[in-house]
Design a protein around this motif. Structure first.
Motif, short mmCIF file in Angstrom:
data_model
loop_
_atom_site.label_atom_id
_atom_site.label_comp_id
_atom_site.label_asym_id
_atom_site.label_seq_id
_atom_site.Cartn_x
_atom_site.Cartn_y
_atom_site.Cartn_z
N LYS A 1 0.44 -0.96 0.30
CA LYS A 1 -0.36 0.18 0.26
C LYS A 1 0.74 0.74 0.05
CE LYS A 1 -3.54 2.43 3.00
NZ LYS A 1 -4.10 2.49 4.32
N LEU A 2 0.92 2.31 -0.71
CA LEU A 2 1.63 2.89 -1.44
C LEU A 2 0.85 4.55 -1.03
CD1 LEU A 2 3.57 3.13 -4.30
CD2 LEU A 2 4.40 1.67 -1.70
N GLU A 3 0.72 5.64 0.00
CA GLU A 3 -0.08 6.74 0.26
C GLU A 3 0.94 7.73 -0.23
OE1 GLU A 3 -2.46 6.50 4.07
OE2 GLU A 3 -0.80 4.43 4.30
N SER A 4 0.40 8.31 -1.37
CA SER A 4 1.08 10.24 -1.30
C SER A 4 0.92 10.93 -0.48
CB SER A 4 0.35 10.97 -2.52
OG SER A 4 0.67 11.93 -3.11
N LYS A 5 2.28 10.97 -0.58
CA LYS A 5 2.97 12.49 0.34
C LYS A 5 2.23 13.73 -0.06
CE LYS A 5 6.21 10.44 2.54
NZ LYS A 5 6.65 8.92 1.55
N LEU A 6 1.95 13.68 -1.28
CA LEU A 6 2.07 15.03 -1.98
C LEU A 6 0.30 15.13 -2.12
CD1 LEU A 6 4.27 14.23 -5.21
CD2 LEU A 6 4.31 15.78 -3.44
N ASP A 7 -0.48 14.45 -2.09
CA ASP A 7 -1.92 14.42 -2.39
C ASP A 7 -3.12 12.84 -1.82
OD1 ASP A 7 -2.57 12.45 -4.31
OD2 ASP A 7 -1.55 13.69 -5.40
N VAL B 1 -3.92 6.78 -3.09
CA VAL B 1 -3.83 5.29 -2.48
C VAL B 1 -3.64 4.60 -3.58
CG1 VAL B 1 -3.52 4.09 -0.61
CG2 VAL B 1 -4.60 6.33 -0.31
N LYS B 2 -2.64 3.51 -3.74
CA LYS B 2 -2.25 2.66 -4.41
C LYS B 2 -2.32 1.82 -3.18
CE LYS B 2 -0.20 1.44 -8.49
NZ LYS B 2 0.43 1.96 -9.76
N GLN C 1 -1.53 -14.25 -7.93
CA GLN C 1 -1.34 -13.31 -9.44
C GLN C 1 -1.33 -11.80 -8.54
OE1 GLN C 1 0.47 -13.39 -12.19
NE2 GLN C 1 -0.10 -15.86 -12.39
N HIS C 2 -0.96 -10.96 -9.20
CA HIS C 2 -1.23 -9.58 -8.64
C HIS C 2 -1.92 -8.72 -9.44
CE1 HIS C 2 2.00 -10.65 -5.86
NE2 HIS C 2 1.26 -10.03 -4.71
N VAL C 3 -2.60 -7.94 -8.65
CA VAL C 3 -3.07 -6.45 -9.52
C VAL C 3 -2.62 -5.02 -9.25
CG1 VAL C 3 -4.60 -7.42 -11.65
CG2 VAL C 3 -5.40 -6.55 -9.22
N GLU C 4 -3.10 -4.51 -9.76
CA GLU C 4 -3.50 -2.56 -9.24
C GLU C 4 -4.62 -1.86 -9.11
OE1 GLU C 4 0.05 -0.44 -10.69
OE2 GLU C 4 1.27 -2.22 -10.95
N THR C 5 -4.71 -1.45 -7.88
CA THR C 5 -5.37 -0.80 -7.23
C THR C 5 -5.82 1.05 -7.35
OG1 THR C 5 -6.85 -2.31 -6.81
CG2 THR C 5 -8.19 -0.61 -6.69
N VAL C 6 -6.11 2.30 -7.78
CA VAL C 6 -5.34 3.11 -7.20
C VAL C 6 -6.52 4.14 -6.91
CG1 VAL C 6 -4.61 5.38 -7.61
CG2 VAL C 6 -3.55 3.30 -8.87
N LEU C 7 -6.79 4.75 -5.55
CA LEU C 7 -7.82 5.81 -5.17
C LEU C 7 -7.51 6.84 -5.21
CD1 LEU C 7 -10.35 5.10 -3.10
CD2 LEU C 7 -9.18 5.60 -0.53
N MET C 8 -8.44 7.71 -5.82
CA MET C 8 -8.37 8.83 -5.99
C MET C 8 -8.82 9.92 -5.18
SD MET C 8 -7.17 8.76 -9.66
CE MET C 8 -8.38 6.85 -9.81
N LEU D 1 -2.30 12.93 -9.53
CA LEU D 1 -2.66 12.54 -8.86
C LEU D 1 -1.51 11.31 -8.36
CD1 LEU D 1 -6.48 12.00 -8.19
CD2 LEU D 1 -4.40 14.34 -7.55
N GLY D 2 -1.38 11.63 -6.90
CA GLY D 2 0.26 10.27 -6.56
C GLY D 2 1.53 9.97 -7.47
N SER D 3 1.77 11.97 -7.78
CA SER D 3 2.78 11.30 -9.15
C SER D 3 4.63 11.03 -7.86
CB SER D 3 3.24 12.79 -9.74
OG SER D 3 4.04 13.08 -8.21
N ASP D 4 4.46 10.94 -7.50
CA ASP D 4 5.38 9.89 -5.90
C ASP D 4 5.15 8.34 -5.55
OD1 ASP D 4 3.11 11.03 -4.56
OD2 ASP D 4 4.49 10.84 -2.54
N ILE D 5 3.93 7.93 -6.25
CA ILE D 5 4.03 6.79 -5.91
C ILE D 5 3.67 5.78 -7.53
CG2 ILE D 5 2.67 7.02 -3.28
CD1 ILE D 5 -0.08 6.86 -4.80
N GLN D 6 4.47 6.19 -8.35
CA GLN D 6 4.01 5.64 -9.20
C GLN D 6 2.33 4.98 -9.68
OE1 GLN D 6 6.22 2.22 -8.64
NE2 GLN D 6 8.13 3.19 -10.22
N ALA D 7 1.63 6.37 -9.18
CA ALA D 7 0.32 5.73 -9.37
C ALA D 7 -0.05 5.43 -10.82
CB ALA D 7 -0.53 7.14 -9.06
#
Ligand code: SAH
Length: 343
Positions: free
Chosen positions: A69-75, A78-79, A88-95, A323-329
């Motif tokens: 779980k990666l949380e952005s410090k800029l906004d 959350v990824k 297996q893995h997949v990604e989900t982004v909350l904005m 959004l979330g540019s610091d967490i590879q959104a």
């Protein structure tokens, strides 16, 4: 074991009858799953323990595990990197938006489409997501972040129209008046341009918003970065988009990832304007996210400049908020990393 969370009420009713139980029990179970969103049969407290055991023996309530779980410090972005039941893995982004929370979900493990600039293409295709695995990305994120989601975009890993059946079932369960009751007006599906499926989707008149990933407006150039264009060239794609608008009355959003020296010149804007003329189109510009295996890059400034070109040419465009540019959104990057580590 049957995946109970992927079943609609009718399917559940049939399955319950096959277990020699009264049909009305199906409604109770469906309510527990899709309204109360419980995760264990033991929590279905208005059912007899004998029935709960029977359910446990025949059905499975799938679960997702948060691997990262990666949380952005800029906004507030959350990824999540979710682990699926088969590992297996997949990604989900909350904005977070002005009007609430929006979630970007994945529809496949990997992708077959091979777009040059996209991280999902590099990590490779494994399989389609089930309907329940799409629903669970929403449920698990709501639980973890303790929020209620008001908008859903199918723009994560995968090509939604290449997993048509499960995605349609997902929409059915999402909007069911006896269950989740989400208006499909709050849902956007993004496609790289699978023409026959765009037409099929139009005919279903779901009310959702269709976003089409364009990125280049001439066949010659688009063929180079999006292999799907060789199968469904621009004229066919535009005809399908016009059909979608004619049938549904919903304006199409065109996604255009601005890539410096690739698609951001004034001539590129002219080609795009020509392609979209006479259409009720909206262009969404995104400065391309640089994927480290590829050389594409752009800044917000270059996207803004391209927007001005389009405005001069009479095309309505906006630059998407980053959004979330610091967490590879940008989707696909995390899954790619974890798969690389495993090898
Ligand atoms: N397969 C679907 C949805 C998933 S991709 C589609 O192609 O539309 C979601 C969006 O992100 C698409 O518009 C896609 O082209 C875009 N995208 C992929 N990689 C990107 C990158 N590196 N930078 C910016 N946008 C990207």
């Amino acid at each position: 074991m049957q995946d109970i969370l992927s079943m609609n009420l009718q399917e559940l009713q049939t399955a319950i009858q096959e277990l020699h139980e009264p049909i009305y029990k199906a409604k109770q179970i469906y309510h527990w799953l899709h309204v109360r969103k419980i995760q264990e049969f033991s929590q279905m407290t208005d059912l007899s323990s004998a029935l709960r055991l029977k359910l446990e023996a025949n059905f499975e309530i799938k679960k997702l595990i948060i691997s990262k779980k990666l949380e952005s410090k800029l906004d507030d972005t959350v990824k999540y990197l979710y682990q699926l039941p088969d590992g297996q893995h997949v990604e989900t982004v909350l904005m977070h938006y002005q009007h609430g929370w929006r979630i970007c979900i994945s529809t496949q493990v990997g992708c077959k489409m091979g777009c040059q600039f996209c991280a999902s293409a590099i990590a490779g295709y494994v399989r389609n997501l089930t309907t329940s695995e799409m629903l669970l990305q929403i449920d698990e994120t709501e639980r973890n972040a303790n929020i209620k989601i008001s908008g859903i975009v199918l723009m994560g890993i995968g090509e939604p129209l290449d997993n048509f059946q499960n995605v349609m079932k997902f929409l059915e369960l999402l909007s069911d008046s006896k269950g989740r009751q989400m208006s499909l007006r709050h849902v956007t599906i993004s496609t790289c341009g699978i023409v026959p499926k765009i037409r099929e989707l139009a005919d279903k008149k779901t009310g959702l918003t269709l976003a089409v990933s364009l990125h280049q407006a001439s066949d010659l150039q688009r063929n180079k970065i999006m292999p799907v264009n060789k199968k469904y060239p621009l004229q066919e794609l535009m005809n399908a988009c016009k059909y979608y608008f004619a049938v549904t009355g919903r304006r199409i959003t065109y996604e255009y990832a601005v890539m410096e020296d690739e698609n951001d010149s004034f001539a590129d804007a002219q080609t795009l304007a020509k392609l979209l003329k006479n259409q009720q189109a909206h262009v969404n510009l995104i400065p391309v996210n640089t994927v480290k295996e590829r050389n594409y890059h752009a800044t917000r400034k270059s996207a803004k400049k391209f927007m001005q070109y389009l405005e001069i040419l009479g095309i309505h465009a906006t630059v998407r908020r980053t959004l979330g540019s610091d967490i590879q959104a940008a989707c696909g990057q995390l899954r790619h990393e974890i798969d690389n580590k495993r090898e």
